[in-house]
Design an enzyme around this catalytic site. Structure first.
Site, short mmCIF file in Angstrom:
data_model
loop_
_atom_site.label_atom_id
_atom_site.label_comp_id
_atom_site.label_asym_id
_atom_site.label_seq_id
_atom_site.Cartn_x
_atom_site.Cartn_y
_atom_site.Cartn_z
N CYS A 76 -38.94 -31.64 -1.70
CA CYS A 76 -40.47 -31.23 -0.71
C CYS A 76 -40.94 -32.19 0.31
O CYS A 76 -40.10 -32.13 1.18
CB CYS A 76 -41.39 -30.90 -2.07
SG CYS A 76 -42.75 -29.85 -1.58
N HIS A 113 -38.68 -27.81 -6.59
CA HIS A 113 -38.76 -29.04 -7.52
C HIS A 113 -37.93 -29.10 -8.77
O HIS A 113 -38.56 -28.18 -9.99
CB HIS A 113 -40.12 -29.03 -7.92
CG HIS A 113 -41.04 -29.44 -6.87
ND1 HIS A 113 -41.42 -30.83 -6.67
CD2 HIS A 113 -41.66 -28.87 -5.71
CE1 HIS A 113 -42.39 -30.80 -5.63
NE2 HIS A 113 -42.61 -29.46 -5.09
N GLU A 116 -37.58 -31.26 -10.83
CA GLU A 116 -37.99 -31.92 -11.95
C GLU A 116 -39.29 -31.35 -12.77
O GLU A 116 -39.64 -31.72 -13.48
CB GLU A 116 -38.78 -33.15 -11.56
CG GLU A 116 -39.95 -33.18 -10.45
CD GLU A 116 -39.60 -32.77 -9.08
OE1 GLU A 116 -38.48 -32.08 -8.97
OE2 GLU A 116 -40.72 -32.67 -8.32
#
Lengths: 227, 77
Positions: free
Chosen positions: A85, A201, A203
């Protein structure tokens, strides 16, 4: 395996990334942007967020911060650098990745799950990954990837397009392009494919009860490929 | 001396904010507006009295930070 996550003022996905990396077995350390050097690492991550308040252009100020020279040297010596990002935006501003992330086509902040297609597996990040289509989360205002026609051609010719926005079956249509990115691009590599920048993302998708597990696939696979 | 810089998007690069401003102006009965391109304006105070030297310094700043030449052009005015 050792990893380092760089924290800039305004980073806000650094802790999530730390949790994710540790969950899958990385010995992770956090590195402050004002440091001169990075401890010995197998992977450096530039996390998501709003470094320096997105002043001037997203990622532009972070791309001139003190720590960046070490990141560039590490990347140029073949080290793995992952930008998620805002991290992707920083990587384009440093010149390690081509192009730029512009404001989303319809001027809205987008926060939702999307499907992305893995376009290349001849690299440390996606080699052996079990799925071709991953469900990941995006949250950004500037994710509209843009590059010159020459750069686009060279990305295609060298298989540097990493992931593209698609539907759950893998069709890369305009309807599934959330932000207007050229060729539905969600992530790209540098020429040697040791540097990866992507808007989604992973994560945020590491828990089957909270989100989904396609991020787990990404990290497990990456760790397996580095070992 | 003070050096002024205008940074604009290159021709052909989509400028959605400019487009919205144009449409709004049209909606306010400014019918003659056919296009709006939005940009950035900088005033930079340089510790340098020689105009050529000051502008050459700012030119370097534009290339290295103020503009991203993938999508933007700059003009020292």
């Amino acid at each position: 395996m050792k990893s380092s996550v760089i924290i800039f003022p305004g980073s806000n996905c650094d802790r999530d990334m730390d949790v994710a990396l540790k969950k899958f077995g990385f010995k992770n350390q956090m590195v402050w942007h004002n440091d001169q050097s990075i401890p010995k690492s197998d992977l450096i991550v530039l996390p998501g967020g709003f470094s320096y308040g997105d002043y001037l252009r997203c990622g532009s100020i972070a791309s001139k911060s003190k720590i960046i020279k070490s990141v560039i040297d590490f990347a140029n010596s073949g080290g793995l650098v992952l930008g998620i990002c805002n991290g992707f935006q920083i990587l384009t501003e440093t010149g390690l990745l081509s192009g730029i992330l512009q404001q989303n086509k319809y001027l809205n902040f987008i926060c939702k799950n999307v499907y992305v297609k893995v376009k290349d597996k001849k690299n440390k990040y996606f080699k052996n990954i079990k799925k071709d289509i991953l469900e990941l989360h995006i949250a950004h205002n500037e994710g509209n990837y843009f590059c010159s026609d020459d750069e686009k051609k060279s990305l295609e010719d060298n298989n540097q397009i990493a992931v593209t926005y698609c539907d759950e079956k893998g069709a890369e249509t305009d309807e599934n392009n959330p932000n207007g990115a050229v060729k539905n691009i969600a992530g790209i590599f540098n020429e040697k494919k040791n540097v990866l920048g992507m808007m989604p993302h992973p994560e945020r998708m590491i828990d089957k009860y909270l989100s989904g597990e396609d991020g787990s696939l990404f990290f497990e696979n990456l760790l397996g490929n580095i070992k | 001396m003070k050096v002024k810089v205008v940074v604009t998007l290159k021709n052909g690069v989509l400028d959605p904010q400019g487009k919205v401003i144009q449409q709004t102006l049209n909606g306010m009965n400014f019918d003659n507006v056919s296009e709006v391109r939005q940009g950035k304006f900088f005033e930079i105070e340089v510790k340098e009295n020689d105009e050529t030297k000051a502008k050459s310094l700012v030119d370097d700043m534009c290339k290295k930070l103020l503009a991203n030449l993938v999508i933007e052009d700059y003009k020292i005015v």
